[in-house]
Structures are given as C-alpha cells and as structure tokens.
Design an enzyme around this catalytic site. Structure first.
Site, PDB file in Angstrom:
ATOM      1  N   GLU A  37      21.262   5.490 -34.927  1.00 43.65           N
ATOM      2  CA  GLU A  37      21.672   6.165 -33.707  1.00 43.65           C
ATOM      3  C   GLU A  37      21.971   7.654 -33.858  1.00 43.65           C
ATOM      4  OE1 GLU A  37      21.757   4.611 -30.585  1.00 43.65           O
ATOM      5  OE2 GLU A  37      20.657   3.194 -31.830  1.00 43.65           O
TER       6      GLU A  37
ATOM      7  N   SER B  68      69.641 -35.883 -12.055  1.00 47.06           N
ATOM      8  CA  SER B  68      70.932 -35.761 -12.731  1.00 47.06           C
ATOM      9  C   SER B  68      71.039 -34.554 -13.639  1.00 47.06           C
ATOM     10  CB  SER B  68      71.208 -37.026 -13.559  1.00 47.06           C
ATOM     11  OG  SER B  68      71.560 -38.088 -12.714  1.00 47.06           O
TER      12      SER B  68
END
Length: 801
Positions: A143, A416
């Site tokens: 590149e 409860s």
C-alpha cells in the site's frame, strides 16, 4: 504647489504667457513660476510616450512579467485561502487521535473482553508489537512503499502509481498513502470528488504532524476493511483462516495485505484465483523491498490458500441481557449528540467468569426443576453491595427468542421477601427481635391474612416469625410501625417502584423488579449503606479520552446496629428456616425466600458481605407454578458455590447488644377502624367476597383432592426413605419446603376487580402442591437457630416449616 494645481483646475485659463484673458496677471510671481514649470512638464510627457513607442517599448500593463507576477501572486493568495477554507471543514486537531470509526459502539467487560460491538469496528484492538513483523511489512509493500519517508502525501508514489497503471492499462496501484487511507477511514466518506481528495491530503499532513508513524500504522491495521465483515488484521485472520495474526504463514499474511485495495475483488473465499495473483504481487514487492528472500517468496507462492472461514467475532454478543441493559443506560450519562456521533467504548462492571456461572445455574434450574415444577423462566442478578456494581445478570432463558429482561423490566410481587423491610423498620424503631406477637386468627378493616399451613402457633417472637415467614405477625408488625416509615425505609434502601400503603404491603403485594429488590437487600450486607446499582464504570470517546466515569457514593439508609440485627435474623432464615437450600459450606449466608399467590413468583434474595444475589423463577404469563421458593434458594446456591471460589471468607458483624437500644426511626402506628381476633369465616354473616373465596377453595379441593392425597403419600414415602441416590439428594435439597402463607386483600385495598379476586400475600400455598414437597413435620412451636451444625444429610432433607 497643491493649492496652485487645484486652483488651476478650477479656473479656465489661456496657456499663453502673453497675459490674454487677464488671468496670469492676477497671480503672484511665485505661483506664476510654479505654473510655468508644471506646464512644461505636461508638454514633455506626451513627447516621452511618443519616443518610447518609436523605440518599440511596451507599456507596463502590456508586459508579460507583469501579468506573470500578478498571476503567481494571485495563485499564492488563492492557495492560502483554499487551504484555510479546507482547514475550516476538517475535524479539530484533537480529533486526529481517534482510534475508532464513527457510528461504532464497543461494550467491554470488567476484564477488558469485548461483549458487544456495533458498527464498523474490529473485535480485537491489537497493539503494534502484537502484530507480526512480516504482516506489517506486507501492508507497507502493498500500500505505501515509502511510508517511513513521506510526510503524509507521497508525490513519488503518485507518479510511480500513474506510470504503472498506464503500463498495465488499468488500476494496479494506488497513489494514496497509508496515512491518507487512515484519514479516509476515520473522517471522510468514500465519495470520488476533488474536494474530498483535497481534504484527504490536508488531513494526512496534519495527522503526520500529530502522530508518529507507528501510531498511524497501528490504527490503520486495526481499522482497515478487509472484506467479509472483517475490520482490521485480527478480524481478517479469523474470518479467512480461523487463526490469530501471530499464527499466520507468510503466504496468508500476503493474502490479507492484498485485500486492502479491493476486498470484494480479491477475497480468497469468493475469487481464489484473483486472490492468488494479488498475493503473489505482494510477495514480489516484499522481495523487491528486501523484506523477504527469493527462497521465502518462492515457498510462499507455492503454498495453497488453505482457507478455513469463520463468522466475524464482532457479530457475536456475549451476555446479551446485560449489554442490552447497558445500551438503555447510556443516555443517562452522555448526550444524544455524543451517542449519535458514535465511536464510544463503554467499560462495564460485568465479571465474565461469574456471568458464565450464573448462566449455567439458571439453565440447570430450568432444565431440571423447571420441568416438574411448571415454570419456564428464570432471572438472576449479582451485585457488589459495597459499590453497587453489577457483576452478573441473566434476564431470562433465551435472549434470541425473547429480549424481555426479567431482571430490570419484569414487575412482580415480591412475596415474603418484602418482610425484610417491615422487620427492619420495626428493629430501627427500637423493637427487639424477641418482642412477641400472637399468631392467631386476625382481621383488620376487612383484610384477613392467613398462614401457609392455615394453622396458628400462638405467641411467637419477631425473629422466629421471620424465620418461619408467618404472615399474620408480619401484618401486625406493620400496623405497629406504620406505612410511612416502612415505605420510606424501603425506598432509602433501594426500592424504586411505587409502594402503596395497604395492609397487604407487609406480604409483598406491591410489584417490584429483581434488580431493585436485590440492591435493597445489599444494604443489609453493608451495615445500612446503599449504593445505586449500575453496570458502567467508564465511557471513552473516539480519542480514547474518558468522558464519563462512575462516582456513585453510598448513602446511609439504615443505622448499622439495626442492619446487623437484621443480618443476624436473616442468617437464621437460611440456617433454620425456609432458605436452607442456600447454605454454603464454608461461609455465613443471610437471605429471605418469597412466594407470591399460587406460587406464581418464587424468590430468594441472599447475601454474603461481599456480594448480594437475587433469583426469580416463574412464568411470563403469570401462570401458577407447582414449585416453592426453595428452588430459587437452590439456584442461588448453585451460582454462589462457584462464584465465591477463591474469595476470602468474611464474617458478618456481631449482633449488637439489645438492652437499652434506642430507635433511629419513629414509629407511626396505624389505627385500624375495626380489628377482629377471629376468622371472618366463623362469623354468621359472611360478606360476598369471603363467600367467593370459600367457593373457590371448595372448587380447588374438589378438583384436586385425589391428586393431593397421592402427593402427600409420595412425600411421606420419600421422607421415610433412608437410602438417597445422588439425584434424589439433589432434588430433596432443592425442595426444602417453605413456610408459605396466604392472604386476601379487602375490596377497599384493591384497585381492580381482578386484584380483589387474587390473593396477593406472599408465601401462599399453591393450589397444586409439588409432588416432591414434604408436608411440615411440626406445625407449632417456634424455631430457633440450631445449637450445632447439622450434618450434610440433615441439610439435604427439606427444612421443617
């Protein structure tokens, strides 16, 4: 001189010196001399111009160097203006440090592992030193061969690429540098325009000034798109070869590097021949750059592609219920604009090891108890009560089929478990755990609470009433301390849902979610301090800068002595009461079970000093179950037993002295309009609602009497069995019976007709009892903590009601 010229222009005059017209005679001698000198110069200028034309000389405005200079100067001005115009459209200089693309979101666990990624992001952000040297050089050769020499833009590279493309009569090489490509990835769109290219060039120059070459290369290798959903070299190595980058061969590295210019064209899984040609070209350039030897290149060229494809890791979502919760929490901490721009990294509190154990515990319970106890969903959350950090969250059975989070979104009756706040309020008002109440038939303002066994135990102290989850005494305690103090304490401890001042409040008739209930019980573990539960520790922007960090401070909700007394009482629930299945072998546990009407909700909230964990079992459609809260306690045990491995054993604080204690909360006793100390059913004139209850009860009995007798017989046989198989022992432990109870809300308390028909108090007996549930061996008398540690066989057997 100036005055003379202006006067001369205003006044017409004869140019002769003869004095005609009478003008010159009026001038002073000095002015007259100046006038004559000016006239002589005016006569000379035309003569000079005529002489220049005769000699062939051009005027200034017609000379080339004049216009050339003007053009160069104008070009410089235009260039400077253009650069300034481009710079105004570029990101701020601080943005050049960005390490993530826009429109991305990364959520990480506490250890840094990635839980979720959205957008164009790589699963693994590698440091440059973690990337193989040949892989880095392959990208540079492919590149940007002069990457280390240029300053962001490479004129030589542009010329070389143009020449090579002309020779090949096609595009075989690009002129953009790696820096330019990185700027395009991070900041620019892929549009093919001159303006975009100019911005790209300018950004590349600025980035080279801001970052080092290594920083630029590292970002590029982590962000470049390489096809098939792979962003960055780590993703590509996994997608194409199912390997990590350090496991790649030279040929595979060249294959990946060759993808950058056109991933769809050179993808080895789609176009293998094109991929090979591109790979060989990259290897040739590496040899030309003397990165590899001819022998290495030849060996790599002869290597087959040998693909082994996998799905991108970034599409995998770990702990989906937790990550969806985090995404919903984000707007609380960052603005909408920040969320929209994206690029965020969210660091969370989740412990991946504990999360895995939690998921396994929930799955095991649903697979085993869920089948025979008729519940199809479960949820669990674990919190560090000292700072409020959520360490594990399982919101249901299968996120793929149902994204509803039963930890944060499901509002259910706590049964409860709410008694913990009622008794905590009583203790904080100065009551002693040994204060006694009468467990006997009781009706207050038309509301009649009932116990699970429908039996009564006579005088019983607060501690034993909590241990055995006696409903009637819980309601009597609520009347003594008042609605307002109880509701305020519950909210201070972490309950965020609305709580209504009704008598059934004591038995958990008001709906809450598992997260707030678990967080509230954590206040007992921290001696009365409450920290807001949360799952996010830090949020970082695209540049890696922290834009938000957690700073949740604990607040005093309950005095330390009252919290210590409550922990002492809740320990007894586990050691000698309904929570026996939650016991851990090597450390103390405190907690509370809960069961709503017809066993629709099965709860256990338990804690050790370092962690509080809540479990809920039930059905989304609110269908009754055949289970008991001991199944939830067993699920809690399955998780905690593994989660605490390696965790130091910490003891709860000692119970403070009870003598001479002064309350920190002022009681606001309720003054009922009517109190009856006998059952409504014993009255001669029963009201309509009570008659309906009786009819429902008779209907249930007539419809299931045979089944109940069969189950009772089975339970008795199981209780008498001495030889336990391992599987039976496990089942027995999960089904230690709960001291469940029942109640019926009066018409005045109910908000809808449906509410009136439902029994909302907690730990009520299910209409259909579990086959493996044993009947209570003793229905009277109070239970206290055992004087000696029970044997493993005793712990495996169902606890006594």
């Amino acid at each position: 001189m100036g005055k003379l010229i202006s006067w001369f222009k205003r006044r017409p005059t004869n140019l002769s010196d003869s004095g005609q017209g009478g003008t010159n005679e009026s001038l002073p001698p000095a002015h007259l001399a100046q006038k004559r000198q000016l006239l002589s110069k005016m006569k000379i200028l035309p003569s000079k111009m005529r002489a220049n034309r005769a000699a062939g000389k051009k005027p200034l405005y017609r000379r080339f160097w004049f216009w050339a200079g003007l053009g160069v100067g104008g070009g410089i001005v235009a260039f400077i203006y253009g650069i300034s115009l481009i710079d105004r459209t570029l990101p701020d200089q601080s943005e050049l440090n960005a390490v993530f693309r826009e429109q991305t979101l990364t959520i990480k666990a506490a250890d840094g592992t990635i839980l979720l990624q959205q957008g164009e992001a790589t699963r693994e952000q590698l440091k440059l030193e973690q990337i193989p040297d040949n892989l880095k050089k392959a990208f540079i050769a492919s590149e940007d061969r002069r990457f280390r020499q240029h300053n962001g833009v490479d004129p030589q590279g542009i010329v070389r690429a143009s020449v090579n493309n002309l020779r090949s009569q096609g595009v075989v090489e690009g002129g953009s540098t790696i820096t330019q490509q990185l700027t395009r990835i991070l900041f620019l769109k892929q549009e093919q325009t001159i303006w975009r290219k100019l911005k790209e060039v300018r950004l590349a120059q600025k980035m080279e000034q801001e970052l080092t070459k290594d920083q630029i290369l590292e970002r590029y290798l982590n962000l470049v798109y390489l096809g098939s959903g792979a962003y960055g070299v780590a993703d590509a190595a996994w997608v194409y070869f199912s390997k990590s980058p350090d496991q790649l061969s030279l040929a595979q590295m060249a294959t990946i590097a060759g993808l950058a210019p056109a991933p769809s064209l050179y993808a080895p899984d789609k176009n293998p021949e094109a991929a090979k040609r591109r790979r060989d070209l990259v290897l040739l350039r590496m040899q030309e750059d003397k990165v590899i030897t001819p022998e290495q290149r030849q060996a790599a060229v002869q290597e087959p592609l040998d693909l082994k494809t996998s799905s991108p890791k970034r599409v995998q979502v770990e702990s989906p219920y937790f990550t969806s919760y985090i995404q919903k929490e984000l707007p609380k901490y960052v603005s909408a604009n920040v969320l929209k721009s994206g690029g965020l990294v969210v660091e969370t509190t989740l412990n991946p090891s504990w999360q895995k154990v939690a998921e396994e515990a929930v799955a095991k319970t649903l697979r085993n108890q869920g089948r025979w106890e008729n519940f199809k969903q479960a949820a669990m959350v674990a919190i560090d009560p000292r700072n409020g950090e959520i360490k594990a969250m399982v919101g249901g059975k299968d996120f793929g089929k149902n994204q509803f989070n039963r930890v944060t979104q499901a509002q259910r009756q706590p049964g409860s478990t709410f008694k913990g706040f009622v008794y905590a309020t009583a203790i904080a008002t100065g009551k002693s755990p040994y204060d006694s109440y009468e467990d006997a038939p009781f009706v207050v303002d038309g509301y009649e609470p009932k116990n699970y066994s429908e039996n009564f135990h006579g005088s019983m102290n607060i501690r034993d009433a909590l241990t055995r989850s006696v409903n009637i005494i819980a309601v009597k305690v609520l009347i003594d301390v008042g609605f307002t103090p109880t509701i305020k304490l519950a909210h201070d401890m972490g309950i965020t849902s609305e709580l209504k001042p009704t008598y059934s409040l004591a038995l958990g008739s008001n709906e809450v979610n598992l997260l707030e209930l678990t967080s509230a019980y954590g206040s007992f573990a921290t001696q009365g301090l409450h920290a807001e539960p949360h799952g996010i520790t830090r949020i970082l922007n695209r540049q890696g800068k922290v834009i938000w960090s957690a700073n949740f401070k604990s607040k005093r909700a309950l005095d330390a002595d009252s919290a210590a007394i409550m922990t002492w009482m809740l320990r007894n629930v586990v050691e000698a009461g309904t929570g026996g299945a939650a016991q851990l072998d090597n450390r103390p546990v405190a907690g509370k079970t809960g069961t709503s009407d017809e066993a629709r909700d099965l709860w256990f909230i338990g804690y050790i000093p370092q962690m509080v964990t809540g479990v809920w079992l039930g059905n989304d459609d609110n269908h009754p179950t055949d289970g008991s809260s001991s199944s939830a306690a067993y699920t809690w045990h399955e998780f905690m037993e593994k989660a605490v491995e390696g965790m130091p054993v910490e003891k709860f604080p000692k119970r403070p002295k009870l003598e001479g204690r002064k309350g920190t909360i002022k009681a606001q006793s309720i003054k009922p309009k009517q109190v009856l100390n006998h059952s409504i059913a014993s009255d001669d004139d029963d009201n309509d609602s009570e008659g309906e209850r009786a009819r429902n009860s008779n209907s249930e009995e007539s419809g299931s009497s045979r089944r109940r007798r069969r189950r009772t017989s089975y339970s008795q046989e199981e209780q008498q069995a001495n030889d336990y198989t391992p599987r039976r022992r496990r089942r027995d432990r999960t089904e230690s019976s709960s001291s469940n109870s029942s109640s019926k809300s009066s018409t005045s308390e109910s908000s809808t007709p449906r509410r009136r028909s439902r029994r909302v108090e907690s730990d009520s007996p299910p209409p259909r009892r579990t086959r493996r549930e044993l009947p209570p061996a003793n229905s009277s008398g109070s239970s206290g903590s055992s004087s000696s540690q029970p044997s493993w066989r005793d712990r495996l057997r169902p606890s006594q009601q």
